[in-house]
Scaffold this motif. Sequence first.
Motif, mmCIF file in Angstrom:
data_model
loop_
_atom_site.group_PDB
_atom_site.id
_atom_site.type_symbol
_atom_site.label_atom_id
_atom_site.label_comp_id
_atom_site.label_asym_id
_atom_site.label_seq_id
_atom_site.Cartn_x
_atom_site.Cartn_y
_atom_site.Cartn_z
ATOM 1 N N ASN A 1 26.809 38.540 46.812
ATOM 2 C CA ASN A 1 27.155 37.407 45.948
ATOM 3 C C ASN A 1 28.263 37.763 44.969
ATOM 4 O O ASN A 1 29.087 36.922 44.591
ATOM 5 C CB ASN A 1 25.922 36.894 45.196
ATOM 6 N N GLU A 2 28.323 39.033 44.557
ATOM 7 C CA GLU A 2 29.411 39.475 43.672
ATOM 8 C C GLU A 2 30.724 39.518 44.440
ATOM 9 O O GLU A 2 31.778 39.143 43.907
ATOM 10 C CB GLU A 2 29.106 40.852 43.075
ATOM 11 N N ILE A 3 30.675 39.982 45.688
ATOM 12 C CA ILE A 3 31.881 39.997 46.512
ATOM 13 C C ILE A 3 32.429 38.582 46.654
ATOM 14 O O ILE A 3 33.645 38.360 46.565
ATOM 15 C CB ILE A 3 31.583 40.615 47.892
ATOM 16 N N SER A 4 31.554 37.615 46.842
ATOM 17 C CA SER A 4 31.988 36.220 46.943
ATOM 18 C C SER A 4 32.708 35.773 45.677
ATOM 19 O O SER A 4 33.681 35.010 45.742
ATOM 20 C CB SER A 4 30.782 35.305 47.197
ATOM 21 N N SER A 5 32.246 36.249 44.524
ATOM 22 C CA SER A 5 32.819 35.803 43.254
ATOM 23 C C SER A 5 34.191 36.420 42.994
ATOM 24 O O SER A 5 35.026 35.796 42.325
ATOM 25 C CB SER A 5 31.872 36.128 42.094
ATOM 26 N N TYR A 6 34.448 37.643 43.478
ATOM 27 C CA TYR A 6 35.745 38.265 43.214
ATOM 28 C C TYR A 6 36.690 38.216 44.414
ATOM 29 O O TYR A 6 37.840 38.678 44.335
ATOM 30 C CB TYR A 6 35.596 39.703 42.710
ATOM 31 N N PHE A 7 36.256 37.618 45.518
ATOM 32 C CA PHE A 7 37.039 37.696 46.743
ATOM 33 C C PHE A 7 38.389 36.986 46.627
ATOM 34 O O PHE A 7 39.391 37.456 47.169
ATOM 35 C CB PHE A 7 36.246 37.129 47.931
ATOM 36 N N GLU A 8 38.443 35.860 45.924
ATOM 37 C CA GLU A 8 39.727 35.167 45.758
ATOM 38 C C GLU A 8 40.730 36.037 45.009
ATOM 39 O O GLU A 8 41.908 36.116 45.381
ATOM 40 C CB GLU A 8 39.538 33.845 45.018
ATOM 41 N N SER A 9 40.281 36.695 43.949
ATOM 42 C CA SER A 9 41.174 37.585 43.188
ATOM 43 C C SER A 9 41.635 38.754 44.038
ATOM 44 O O SER A 9 42.806 39.156 43.975
ATOM 45 C CB SER A 9 40.466 38.096 41.934
ATOM 46 N N LEU A 10 40.725 39.301 44.845
ATOM 47 C CA LEU A 10 41.084 40.405 45.723
ATOM 48 C C LEU A 10 42.121 39.953 46.753
ATOM 49 O O LEU A 10 43.141 40.616 46.963
ATOM 50 C CB LEU A 10 39.834 40.936 46.431
ATOM 51 N N ASP B 1 48.805 49.508 44.531
ATOM 52 C CA ASP B 1 48.334 49.995 43.230
ATOM 53 C C ASP B 1 47.512 48.947 42.488
ATOM 54 O O ASP B 1 46.476 49.257 41.893
ATOM 55 C CB ASP B 1 49.529 50.416 42.371
ATOM 56 N N LYS B 2 47.995 47.705 42.476
ATOM 57 C CA LYS B 2 47.305 46.642 41.746
ATOM 58 C C LYS B 2 45.948 46.325 42.376
ATOM 59 O O LYS B 2 44.985 46.030 41.675
ATOM 60 C CB LYS B 2 48.168 45.384 41.706
ATOM 61 N N THR B 3 45.901 46.377 43.708
ATOM 62 C CA THR B 3 44.635 46.123 44.394
ATOM 63 C C THR B 3 43.612 47.198 44.049
ATOM 64 O O THR B 3 42.453 46.895 43.752
ATOM 65 C CB THR B 3 44.852 46.066 45.916
ATOM 66 N N CYS B 4 44.042 48.450 44.080
ATOM 67 C CA CYS B 4 43.138 49.549 43.727
ATOM 68 C C CYS B 4 42.693 49.426 42.273
ATOM 69 O O CYS B 4 41.517 49.642 41.957
ATOM 70 C CB CYS B 4 43.821 50.893 43.955
ATOM 71 N N GLU B 5 43.615 49.055 41.397
ATOM 72 C CA GLU B 5 43.266 48.877 39.983
ATOM 73 C C GLU B 5 42.196 47.811 39.820
ATOM 74 O O GLU B 5 41.238 47.988 39.048
ATOM 75 C CB GLU B 5 44.513 48.493 39.189
ATOM 76 N N LEU B 6 42.335 46.706 40.550
ATOM 77 C CA LEU B 6 41.324 45.643 40.481
ATOM 78 C C LEU B 6 39.976 46.152 40.966
ATOM 79 O O LEU B 6 38.937 45.904 40.324
ATOM 80 C CB LEU B 6 41.772 44.459 41.340
ATOM 81 N N ILE B 7 39.939 46.861 42.072
ATOM 82 C CA ILE B 7 38.688 47.374 42.637
ATOM 83 C C ILE B 7 38.032 48.368 41.679
ATOM 84 O O ILE B 7 36.813 48.344 41.472
ATOM 85 C CB ILE B 7 38.949 48.010 44.010
ATOM 86 N N TYR B 8 38.841 49.231 41.054
ATOM 87 C CA TYR B 8 38.302 50.178 40.087
ATOM 88 C C TYR B 8 37.719 49.457 38.877
ATOM 89 O O TYR B 8 36.642 49.826 38.380
ATOM 90 C CB TYR B 8 39.398 51.142 39.625
ATOM 91 N N LYS B 9 38.407 48.439 38.392
ATOM 92 C CA LYS B 9 37.931 47.694 37.224
ATOM 93 C C LYS B 9 36.615 46.986 37.526
ATOM 94 O O LYS B 9 35.707 46.943 36.686
ATOM 95 C CB LYS B 9 38.981 46.671 36.788
ATOM 96 N N LEU B 10 36.494 46.441 38.732
ATOM 97 C CA LEU B 10 35.250 45.776 39.126
ATOM 98 C C LEU B 10 34.096 46.775 39.177
ATOM 99 O O LEU B 10 32.989 46.494 38.696
ATOM 100 C CB LEU B 10 35.429 45.107 40.488
ATOM 101 N N ALA B 11 34.340 47.946 39.752
ATOM 102 C CA ALA B 11 33.297 48.980 39.827
ATOM 103 C C ALA B 11 32.929 49.469 38.429
ATOM 104 O O ALA B 11 31.749 49.688 38.122
ATOM 105 C CB ALA B 11 33.774 50.141 40.690
ATOM 106 N N SER B 12 33.928 49.631 37.577
ATOM 107 C CA SER B 12 33.688 50.079 36.211
ATOM 108 C C SER B 12 32.809 49.087 35.457
ATOM 109 O O SER B 12 31.847 49.476 34.773
ATOM 110 C CB SER B 12 35.021 50.243 35.482
ATOM 111 N N ALA B 13 33.130 47.788 35.587
ATOM 112 C CA ALA B 13 32.331 46.764 34.909
ATOM 113 C C ALA B 13 30.908 46.745 35.433
ATOM 114 O O ALA B 13 29.946 46.553 34.665
ATOM 115 C CB ALA B 13 32.993 45.397 35.104
ATOM 116 N N ARG B 14 30.755 46.946 36.720
ATOM 117 C CA ARG B 14 29.438 46.953 37.370
ATOM 118 C C ARG B 14 28.586 48.107 36.823
ATOM 119 O O ARG B 14 27.411 47.929 36.478
ATOM 120 C CB ARG B 14 29.655 47.103 38.881
ATOM 121 N N ILE B 15 29.185 49.285 36.737
ATOM 122 C CA ILE B 15 28.470 50.468 36.256
ATOM 123 C C ILE B 15 28.205 50.346 34.759
ATOM 124 O O ILE B 15 27.119 50.703 34.274
ATOM 125 C CB ILE B 15 29.281 51.745 36.577
#
Length: 230
Positions: free
Chosen positions: A97-106, A13-27
């Motif tokens: 480059n964005e994936i590189s920036s959030y990869f540690e958190s993921l 659940d937490k992983t999906c929440e993080l991925i959704y938040k990243l997509a939301s911020a991007r959009i």
Amino acid sequence: MVRAKETLEPSFDKTCELIYKLASARISQKYDDWKKSQSYSNAMFDFYPTDRKLFGYVLKGEPKKDNPYLLTPRLVEVVLEKLDFNDKNEIYWGQENEISSYFESLFTTILLEMQTYKDYTNNWMETPLKTEREIRDFYCKFIHDKEEVFESLKDDFVNFTYNSYEYFELVGEVGDIVKESVVQKDSNETLTFHELPKKITLYADKVLLPFVSGICLNILINSFEEVSTE
């Protein structure tokens, strides 16, 4: 009568929440840029008149009943048409480059959820990976600070976002690398968020688990070697 032991399965659940938040911020960032070019205040209605409320939930990163995996196919098409995205993969996962920036958190979030299940932690070989601090220290020492290791794991994830992954399969005494699609019904170009928890589970099982377990095995072997030389 002895009751069968219930087997818990990871929900991520937490992983999906993080991925959704990243997509939301991007959009949201692209949408804010788009609004600046409009000459009227009710931009959201013109952007997605079908369901302004649904689009509002996307901007907040909040999946609801009508969009349980945050992004609907129709909404993605509109976002791709009207906002400055190169392709669908960038909408869902971001540029490399964005994936590189959030990869540690993921990585940290996934392992925190994995560490609650013995089917995973039995492979850690007593490497301390229970807390966020332990996982981040592990990531920095054995992944981030080793460029080739980082690039390899990141490339595996990027391939996964394009609906593809590889794993080593041993049949008898012969082993080979097998390439598979994450799901057959998804686009061959982009892994969507449909049934995202199942996809993250597959990533954890087939990509992350063997990768981390391999590092843990090396740590264990090195510890034995150090003891034997004392």
